[in-house]
Design a protein around this motif. Sequence first.
Motif, PDB file in Angstrom:
ATOM      1  N   PRO A   1       0.799  -1.222   0.000  1.00  0.00           N
ATOM      2  CA  PRO A   1       0.000   0.000   0.000  1.00  0.00           C
ATOM      3  C   PRO A   1       0.834   1.275   0.000  1.00  0.00           C
ATOM      4  O   PRO A   1       1.953   1.272   0.462  1.00  0.00           O
ATOM      5  CB  PRO A   1      -0.792  -0.109   1.304  1.00  0.00           C
ATOM      6  CG  PRO A   1       0.089  -0.908   2.205  1.00  0.00           C
ATOM      7  CD  PRO A   1       0.821  -1.885   1.313  1.00  0.00           C
ATOM      8  N   PHE A   2       0.244   2.302  -0.557  1.00  0.00           N
ATOM      9  CA  PHE A   2       0.803   3.640  -0.481  1.00  0.00           C
ATOM     10  C   PHE A   2       0.104   4.325   0.690  1.00  0.00           C
ATOM     11  O   PHE A   2      -1.111   4.486   0.683  1.00  0.00           O
ATOM     12  CB  PHE A   2       0.522   4.429  -1.770  1.00  0.00           C
ATOM     13  CG  PHE A   2       1.384   4.029  -2.934  1.00  0.00           C
ATOM     14  CD1 PHE A   2       1.396   2.737  -3.418  1.00  0.00           C
ATOM     15  CD2 PHE A   2       2.185   4.977  -3.569  1.00  0.00           C
ATOM     16  CE1 PHE A   2       2.192   2.375  -4.503  1.00  0.00           C
ATOM     17  CE2 PHE A   2       2.977   4.617  -4.655  1.00  0.00           C
ATOM     18  CZ  PHE A   2       2.981   3.327  -5.117  1.00  0.00           C
ATOM     19  N   ASN A   3       0.892   4.667   1.702  1.00  0.00           N
ATOM     20  CA  ASN A   3       0.357   5.360   2.873  1.00  0.00           C
ATOM     21  C   ASN A   3       0.715   6.831   2.771  1.00  0.00           C
ATOM     22  O   ASN A   3       1.898   7.180   2.777  1.00  0.00           O
ATOM     23  CB  ASN A   3       0.944   4.782   4.163  1.00  0.00           C
ATOM     24  CG  ASN A   3       0.433   3.394   4.441  1.00  0.00           C
ATOM     25  OD1 ASN A   3      -0.678   3.220   4.916  1.00  0.00           O
ATOM     26  ND2 ASN A   3       1.236   2.392   4.131  1.00  0.00           N
ATOM     27  N   VAL A   4      -0.289   7.709   2.665  1.00  0.00           N
ATOM     28  CA  VAL A   4      -0.022   9.135   2.516  1.00  0.00           C
ATOM     29  C   VAL A   4      -0.913   9.919   3.470  1.00  0.00           C
ATOM     30  O   VAL A   4      -2.009   9.469   3.814  1.00  0.00           O
ATOM     31  CB  VAL A   4      -0.258   9.610   1.065  1.00  0.00           C
ATOM     32  CG1 VAL A   4       0.626   8.829   0.094  1.00  0.00           C
ATOM     33  CG2 VAL A   4      -1.707   9.516   0.677  1.00  0.00           C
ATOM     34  N   PRO A   5      -0.463  11.100   3.888  1.00  0.00           N
ATOM     35  CA  PRO A   5      -1.324  11.941   4.722  1.00  0.00           C
ATOM     36  C   PRO A   5      -2.304  12.715   3.863  1.00  0.00           C
ATOM     37  O   PRO A   5      -2.096  12.910   2.657  1.00  0.00           O
ATOM     38  CB  PRO A   5      -0.322  12.894   5.387  1.00  0.00           C
ATOM     39  CG  PRO A   5       0.797  12.998   4.400  1.00  0.00           C
ATOM     40  CD  PRO A   5       0.878  11.651   3.720  1.00  0.00           C
ATOM     41  N   GLU A   6      -3.369  13.156   4.485  1.00  0.00           N
ATOM     42  CA  GLU A   6      -4.319  14.017   3.781  1.00  0.00           C
ATOM     43  C   GLU A   6      -3.595  15.200   3.161  1.00  0.00           C
ATOM     44  O   GLU A   6      -2.687  15.769   3.763  1.00  0.00           O
ATOM     45  CB  GLU A   6      -5.360  14.575   4.770  1.00  0.00           C
ATOM     46  CG  GLU A   6      -6.542  13.700   5.000  1.00  0.00           C
ATOM     47  CD  GLU A   6      -7.590  14.400   5.845  1.00  0.00           C
ATOM     48  OE1 GLU A   6      -7.318  14.606   7.046  1.00  0.00           O
ATOM     49  OE2 GLU A   6      -8.653  14.737   5.309  1.00  0.00           O
ATOM     50  N   GLY A   7      -4.017  15.565   1.967  1.00  0.00           N
ATOM     51  CA  GLY A   7      -3.422  16.715   1.298  1.00  0.00           C
ATOM     52  C   GLY A   7      -2.217  16.388   0.445  1.00  0.00           C
ATOM     53  O   GLY A   7      -1.771  17.223  -0.352  1.00  0.00           O
ATOM     54  N   ALA A   8      -1.702  15.191   0.561  1.00  0.00           N
ATOM     55  CA  ALA A   8      -0.517  14.807  -0.209  1.00  0.00           C
ATOM     56  C   ALA A   8      -0.880  14.541  -1.663  1.00  0.00           C
ATOM     57  O   ALA A   8      -2.046  14.319  -2.011  1.00  0.00           O
ATOM     58  CB  ALA A   8       0.113  13.566   0.403  1.00  0.00           C
ATOM     59  N   THR A   9       0.144  14.559  -2.490  1.00  0.00           N
ATOM     60  CA  THR A   9       0.007  14.147  -3.887  1.00  0.00           C
ATOM     61  C   THR A   9       0.632  12.768  -4.030  1.00  0.00           C
ATOM     62  O   THR A   9       1.718  12.508  -3.512  1.00  0.00           O
ATOM     63  CB  THR A   9       0.715  15.143  -4.813  1.00  0.00           C
ATOM     64  OG1 THR A   9       0.065  16.415  -4.725  1.00  0.00           O
ATOM     65  CG2 THR A   9       0.667  14.657  -6.252  1.00  0.00           C
ATOM     66  N   VAL A  10      -0.071  11.886  -4.714  1.00  0.00           N
ATOM     67  CA  VAL A  10       0.422  10.520  -4.866  1.00  0.00           C
ATOM     68  C   VAL A  10       0.246  10.098  -6.324  1.00  0.00           C
ATOM     69  O   VAL A  10      -0.701  10.531  -6.990  1.00  0.00           O
ATOM     70  CB  VAL A  10      -0.327   9.561  -3.913  1.00  0.00           C
ATOM     71  CG1 VAL A  10      -1.813   9.524  -4.216  1.00  0.00           C
ATOM     72  CG2 VAL A  10       0.274   8.171  -3.961  1.00  0.00           C
ATOM     73  N   ALA A  11       1.162   9.298  -6.808  1.00  0.00           N
ATOM     74  CA  ALA A  11       1.108   8.848  -8.201  1.00  0.00           C
ATOM     75  C   ALA A  11       1.284   7.344  -8.271  1.00  0.00           C
ATOM     76  O   ALA A  11       2.099   6.764  -7.554  1.00  0.00           O
ATOM     77  CB  ALA A  11       2.184   9.549  -9.026  1.00  0.00           C
ATOM     78  N   PHE A  12       0.499   6.734  -9.138  1.00  0.00           N
ATOM     79  CA  PHE A  12       0.626   5.304  -9.398  1.00  0.00           C
ATOM     80  C   PHE A  12       0.988   5.107 -10.859  1.00  0.00           C
ATOM     81  O   PHE A  12       0.496   5.817 -11.729  1.00  0.00           O
ATOM     82  CB  PHE A  12      -0.720   4.579  -9.173  1.00  0.00           C
ATOM     83  CG  PHE A  12      -1.393   4.883  -7.885  1.00  0.00           C
ATOM     84  CD1 PHE A  12      -2.748   5.148  -7.836  1.00  0.00           C
ATOM     85  CD2 PHE A  12      -0.685   4.897  -6.694  1.00  0.00           C
ATOM     86  CE1 PHE A  12      -3.389   5.414  -6.647  1.00  0.00           C
ATOM     87  CE2 PHE A  12      -1.316   5.159  -5.496  1.00  0.00           C
ATOM     88  CZ  PHE A  12      -2.670   5.420  -5.480  1.00  0.00           C
TER      89      PHE A  12
END
Lengths: 112, 112
Positions: A10-21
């Motif tokens: 899993p990709f664990n990110v905080p709220e507001g972050a930008t994430v890319a798959f």
Amino acid sequence: RKEVEQDPGPFNVPEGATVAFNCTYSNSASQSFFWYRQDCRKEPKLLMSVYSSGNEDGRFTAQLNRASQYISLLIRDSKLSDSATYLCVVNPTNTGFQKLVFGTGTRLLVSP
Amino acid sequence: SQTIHQWPATLVQPVGSPLSLECTVEGTSNPNLYWYRQAAGRGLQLLFYSVGIGQISSEVPQNLSASRPQDRQFILSSKKLLLSDSGFYLCAWNRAGYYGYTFGSGTRLTVV
């Protein structure tokens, strides 16, 4: 080699972050591409189609690189409700009839 | 608007028992219909597809069969279930020339 490959996360990110798959596909003749979202124990739902020129829908941006045979999904300003599994989907034909090939999905967990 | 119905939502069946899962689509005619299975931790696997009444194509050899007795009805069956038939079964539809599927809510089958 799998037809469609994704990092399972899993990709664990905080709220507001930008994430890319990213997702790679093996059939260079593939014609149409999609991202689906699947919540736990639910059916997949179409998130967006992926066009050659790239496309954006609110916080979501999808891009296609035919030369390298990969598709990407960028999520900006992540929300808690974005937590789900994101499925990369490829149609290896160019007819209206489809036998979509699904990746195993990338799991995203957005935390407060 | 078009809707797709799938039932039952969950099912626990003993090994060797028969199976019948039903899927119906409303609000459209002559849909392409699909049965997929999602095993735990794995991607969606296409089992059967149909482009018209009585027209069934099988994607993988298996213990299951499919039928399309009416235009908007698609049935998945087995005469004798195996433990390996456990999984999440999803019915989907689309119109010819339309890219992307809409899924039913799925049936979670556990064979014990």
